[in-house]
Write an enzyme that holds these catalytic residues in place. Structure first.
Site, short mmCIF file in Angstrom:
data_model
loop_
_atom_site.label_atom_id
_atom_site.label_comp_id
_atom_site.label_asym_id
_atom_site.label_seq_id
_atom_site.Cartn_x
_atom_site.Cartn_y
_atom_site.Cartn_z
N TYR A 140 -3.10 60.09 13.02
CA TYR A 140 -4.35 60.67 12.26
C TYR A 140 -5.59 60.26 13.46
O TYR A 140 -6.38 61.03 13.48
CB TYR A 140 -4.51 59.78 11.04
CG TYR A 140 -5.65 60.52 10.18
CD1 TYR A 140 -5.59 61.71 9.80
CD2 TYR A 140 -6.59 59.63 10.01
CE1 TYR A 140 -6.82 62.22 9.24
CE2 TYR A 140 -7.79 59.97 9.53
CZ TYR A 140 -7.96 61.28 8.91
OH TYR A 140 -8.84 61.79 7.93
N LYS A 186 -8.55 62.91 14.81
CA LYS A 186 -9.97 62.81 14.65
C LYS A 186 -10.67 62.21 15.83
O LYS A 186 -11.76 62.80 15.91
CB LYS A 186 -10.26 61.92 13.73
CG LYS A 186 -9.63 62.28 12.19
CD LYS A 186 -10.20 63.76 11.87
CE LYS A 186 -9.60 64.24 10.49
NZ LYS A 186 -10.38 65.55 9.93
P1 NAP Z 1 -7.95 66.55 -0.03
O1 NAP Z 1 -8.77 66.45 -1.37
O2 NAP Z 1 -6.53 66.36 0.39
O3 NAP Z 1 -8.41 68.26 0.47
C1 NAP Z 1 -7.69 68.54 1.63
C2 NAP Z 1 -7.92 70.26 1.85
O4 NAP Z 1 -7.49 70.59 3.16
C3 NAP Z 1 -7.45 70.88 0.53
O5 NAP Z 1 -8.16 71.89 0.29
C4 NAP Z 1 -6.28 71.58 1.30
O6 NAP Z 1 -5.89 72.60 0.85
C5 NAP Z 1 -6.52 71.70 2.65
N1 NAP Z 1 -5.42 71.84 3.55
C6 NAP Z 1 -4.64 70.80 3.99
N2 NAP Z 1 -3.82 71.39 4.83
C7 NAP Z 1 -4.05 72.59 5.01
C8 NAP Z 1 -3.26 73.67 5.60
N3 NAP Z 1 -2.21 73.33 6.46
N4 NAP Z 1 -3.64 74.82 5.80
C9 NAP Z 1 -4.84 75.16 4.86
N5 NAP Z 1 -5.61 74.39 3.96
C10 NAP Z 1 -4.91 72.86 4.29
O7 NAP Z 1 -8.65 65.66 1.18
P2 NAP Z 1 -10.30 65.43 1.85
O8 NAP Z 1 -10.69 63.93 1.68
O9 NAP Z 1 -10.97 66.30 1.01
O10 NAP Z 1 -10.17 65.92 3.11
C11 NAP Z 1 -10.99 66.79 3.90
C12 NAP Z 1 -11.28 66.29 5.04
O11 NAP Z 1 -11.88 65.09 5.23
C13 NAP Z 1 -9.95 66.17 6.25
O12 NAP Z 1 -10.28 66.73 7.39
C14 NAP Z 1 -10.10 64.79 5.94
O13 NAP Z 1 -9.12 64.22 7.38
C15 NAP Z 1 -11.53 64.26 6.43
N6 NAP Z 1 -11.58 62.77 6.06
C16 NAP Z 1 -11.35 62.51 4.55
C17 NAP Z 1 -11.48 61.25 4.12
C18 NAP Z 1 -11.05 60.56 2.95
O14 NAP Z 1 -11.15 59.27 2.88
N7 NAP Z 1 -10.64 61.25 1.94
C19 NAP Z 1 -12.13 60.23 5.08
C20 NAP Z 1 -12.70 60.78 6.57
C21 NAP Z 1 -12.24 62.06 6.82
P3 NAP Z 1 -4.30 73.09 0.22
O15 NAP Z 1 -3.45 71.89 0.06
O16 NAP Z 1 -4.69 73.93 -1.05
O17 NAP Z 1 -3.96 73.79 1.29
#
Ligand code: NAP
Length: 271
Positions: A165, A169
């Site tokens: 991961y 990133k």
């Molecule tokens: P989340 O609630 O799990 O949402 C992830 C989104 O990505 C969902 O809409 C999911 O849609 C989509 N996705 C995942 N795999 C996919 C695929 N193969 N094809 C198309 N869509 C896909 O997580 P989030 O926290 O909002 O994450 C968004 C971003 O923020 C990510 O890049 C993550 O690495 C980053 N981030 C998150 C955090 C945290 O603590 N939450 C911290 C730092 C960075 P479907 O499942 O419907 O496809």
């Protein structure tokens, strides 16, 4: 308090914004904020029903045009197809929000499952690269555009159990910086947003549905929420055109690194 006239936000009303990962979490929150700002949206994810509900909500509430694309962004051919098959009214993308991404597991490097490693690499990298290539061409030609990549504090630092991961990133940050160099002579801006712990479906996905493990990530602190990050994204998108945000690194107040979290609320509850 009177609002400042020093930096009136850039109007993005009528701009076309393509958001990956719009069915949940940060992407969904960002879709609401962009719609509120009057932008037209292309929403991408795998869960069609979620996208459909969001489309109906945004059209009803903000009267904006929305086009949904159901695609698996870990598959290069699906990413290429989505870019090639955008309907004419949505082809001129002004803002690309590369947000979709995930973590799978926390196994150490010597024990990780290949499927988890490949799942993270393909999901977190493929669409960022291909969509940036496909959509930046038109942005350069039209002399307007912004690529915003959702990275992570894991793209700035490392932690045990996060090798792949963190690697993906770090890639996003390196790619973002290189893209900014490639596009420096153009009007296209390139930004990253690097959040700490955000309470979304992220940890449920990482721990494969184990709710107690997922909840433990956010226990004892007030974590960031998806709206906090949408706010950062909108900030970057609405700066005046001569201002290019490089990266916004944002933590919850009681977090200072991926595994440096002061679980104060938890301690207080034990008192
Ligand atoms: P989340 O609630 O799990 O949402 C992830 C989104 O990505 C969902 O809409 C999911 O849609 C989509 N996705 C995942 N795999 C996919 C695929 N193969 N094809 C198309 N869509 C896909 O997580 P989030 O926290 O909002 O994450 C968004 C971003 O923020 C990510 O890049 C993550 O690495 C980053 N981030 C998150 C955090 C945290 O603590 N939450 C911290 C730092 C960075 P479907 O499942 O419907 O496809």
């Amino acid at each position: 308090m009177a609002s400042s006239t020093l930096y009136p936000p850039l109007s993005i009303e009528g701009w076309t914004v393509l958001i990956t990962g719009a069915s949940a979490g940060i992407g969904l929150a960002a879709a609401r904020r962009f719609a509120e700002a009057g932008s037209r949206l292309v929403l991408v994810a795998r869960r069609a029903e979620r996208l459909e509900q969001l489309k109906e909500e945004l059209q009803a509430q903000y009267k904006v045009d929305v086009h949904n694309v159901v695609a698996d962004l870990s598959v290069a051919s699906q990413v290429e197809r989505l870019a090639a098959e955008l309907p004419p009214a949505f082809q001129e993308v002004d803002i690309l929000l590369n947000n979709a991404g995930l973590a799978l597991g926390t196994a150490p490097v010597q024990a990780m499952a290949s499927s988890d490693a490949v799942g993270m690499i393909s999901t977190n990298v493929t669409a960022v690269v291909i969509l940036t290539r496909e959509l930046s061409k038109g942005m350069v030609e039209r002399n307007r555009g912004h690529i915003i990549n959702v990275s992570s504090i894991a793209g700035h630092t490392a932690y045990p159990g996060g090798s792949v991961y963190c690697g993906t990133k770090h890639f996003v940050n390196g790619f973002t910086d290189c893209a900014r160099h490639d596009l420096v002579g153009t009007a296209v801006r390139v930004s990253a947003i690097s959040p700490g712990a955000v309470n979304t479906e992220f940890s449920t996905v990482r721990y494969k549905g184990d709710k107690s493990k997922a909840d433990a990530v956010y226990a004892g602190i007030v974590p960031l929420n998806a709206d906090d990050i949408a706010d950062n994204i909108l900030y970057a998108a609405t700066r005046p055109l001569h201002v290019q945000v490089g990266d916004i690194v944002v933590f919850a107040t009681n977090q200072s690194g991926p595994q440096s979290i002061a679980r104060i609320l938890l301690e207080k509850s034990k008192e």
